[in-house]
Write a protein that holds these residues in place. Sequence first.
Motif: not given
Length: 197
Positions: A67-73, A135-137
């Motif tokens: 989800r954080a790197v926009a791979l969830d979809r 990135m921080g997360e």
Amino acid sequence: MTAGLVDCDEGVVEIAGSALRDLDEQRRAELIAYIPQEPYVLHASVRDNLRYANHDATERELLEVCRAVALDRLVEQLDDGLDSVIGEKGHRLSGGERQRLAIARAALKRPALVVMDEPTAHLDTATEARVREAMGELFGTAGILMIAHRLSTVRHADRIVVLEGGRIVQSGRHEELAQQVGRYRVLLGSSDQAVLS
């Protein structure tokens, strides 16, 4: 890949309180995550590619980094989700998807230092912004060394080092460099997508 293949000419590079030259290859591999512009992807599932960095990662952690790197979809669209095989060298993925997978894998490793070589070169502007904000997360207190040519990639960094002809010609935050007469300001004036060379 592990860092430390070439020692510095002067001074000492330290990581996690130890001189890099004093660490064995295994310890360097534990402390440093390297994300190349063209990341290596295993002929395996998305899950296996992510867990390559951390075999103990939970399902929740895998989904959170996706989800954080926009791979969830992408994961949702694949027939077998995280268990979908992405092919030799990740041929079922776009260049940007491979880069995001590599960033997610590095985050699961929980390194002390992340070295990124053009990590967002294949990302569109909106996706790059989303990944940058995460990135921080993703990396917490890890140091991030980012090598980039695109100004939008580096403008939010704590410190930007401008190289020209292999030498440092400027160093500072975006706001400082934008006010100084020099290479950075010239590039900034030419375009937000300026190329640093």
